[in-house]
Design a protein around this motif. Sequence first.
Motif, short mmCIF file in Angstrom:
data_model
loop_
_atom_site.label_atom_id
_atom_site.label_comp_id
_atom_site.label_asym_id
_atom_site.label_seq_id
_atom_site.Cartn_x
_atom_site.Cartn_y
_atom_site.Cartn_z
N CYS A 125 1.33 -5.44 -1.66
CA CYS A 125 2.51 -5.55 -0.80
C CYS A 125 2.17 -6.30 0.48
O CYS A 125 2.93 -7.17 0.93
CB CYS A 125 3.04 -4.16 -0.44
SG CYS A 125 3.82 -3.28 -1.79
N PRO A 163 5.79 -0.59 -2.35
CA PRO A 163 5.02 -0.42 -3.58
C PRO A 163 5.70 0.60 -4.49
O PRO A 163 6.16 1.65 -4.03
CB PRO A 163 3.67 0.11 -3.08
CG PRO A 163 4.02 0.86 -1.82
CD PRO A 163 5.19 0.11 -1.22
N CYS A 199 7.41 -4.03 -5.14
CA CYS A 199 6.21 -4.56 -5.77
C CYS A 199 5.73 -3.61 -6.87
O CYS A 199 5.56 -2.41 -6.63
CB CYS A 199 5.11 -4.78 -4.74
SG CYS A 199 5.55 -5.97 -3.45
N TYR A 222 6.45 -2.44 5.75
CA TYR A 222 5.90 -1.85 4.53
C TYR A 222 6.40 -0.41 4.48
O TYR A 222 6.35 0.30 5.49
CB TYR A 222 4.37 -1.89 4.57
CG TYR A 222 3.70 -1.01 3.54
CD1 TYR A 222 3.32 -1.53 2.31
CD2 TYR A 222 3.45 0.34 3.79
CE1 TYR A 222 2.70 -0.73 1.36
CE2 TYR A 222 2.84 1.15 2.85
CZ TYR A 222 2.46 0.61 1.63
OH TYR A 222 1.87 1.41 0.70
N ALA A 238 8.43 -4.75 2.12
CA ALA A 238 7.73 -4.66 0.84
C ALA A 238 7.49 -3.18 0.52
O ALA A 238 7.01 -2.42 1.37
CB ALA A 238 6.40 -5.41 0.90
#
Length: 295
Positions: free
Chosen positions: A118, A9, A82, A134, A7
């Motif tokens: 996220c 951002p 995201c 992440y 994920a």
Amino acid sequence: MLRILLAMPHFYKSDPASEHGFGHDAPEKRAAIVSDCVRALRLTFSTPRTYSAFVSEADGHIYVRKFPADTWNACEIDLAICTTMGEDHVLPLLDVPENWYKQVKVVLDNPRHLPFGCLQYLRQHRGEYDYYGYLEDDCKITDPMFFQKLGWFESMFGPDAVLLPHRFCRYGNPKIQKIYGDPEMQENFIGKWMNYQRRPVLSAPWGGQVLHFRKPHNPHAGCFFLSAAQFERFCARKENFQPTAEFISPLESAATLTMMKTFDVYKPDFAQASFFEIEHDGVDKDDLPNGKQLL
């Protein structure tokens, strides 16, 4: 083959006073940085590799055929970029195929909390992947053994220890020099979360030498990567999903405060920094006056 969910951002809004780099860049520059990072993930882990060989066929002719190669470290990566519900992003400008990522729009009261969106997205897919990660949208990974090294580290030291990469940026003309630009913090600050008395150094043999991993005085790397077992432990701590700016800002808190509060965090000794590293893409040390921390 490892299945990995990442994920990322992504928020872009021009703001020269922004505390983070994405506000300073022109939209085209930011799109190029994000594209490079997405492309690196695909090329390093997911793109099929082949080799060519001359093959004699039944018709008596010799043809050049392609065969699979370098399959031992191939991974299946699902990347979620995201964003907020609005148009504060540069995804239409990305120079990568749209099927290389999935845009996930996150409902937020405060766009600064997007990194925690996220983490919540990762939690929605708990139990479906081998690794959960992440990473900020300027983290560029080019080491094909990246996840193999993570697996080796966990097998040596257990799931309580998490290995984070060193971040470097390029500088010079041409940009062929490297600097690990995240300065170490004073222990009276970072020591609020890092326990330097418990297992401060881990060591293990690798490739004919001994590698050393230390609890860093700047654990921030703009990313983290957890095995399925580690992610279960991460999810058990519900505070990890609650937005906070306790550690510098929500961006650093999502990536790093959650790690410090859940695991013992390590990076390679600086003498062996390239063993596990990522590039802080698009960042030049000359852009940061007086050694300001790279964020």
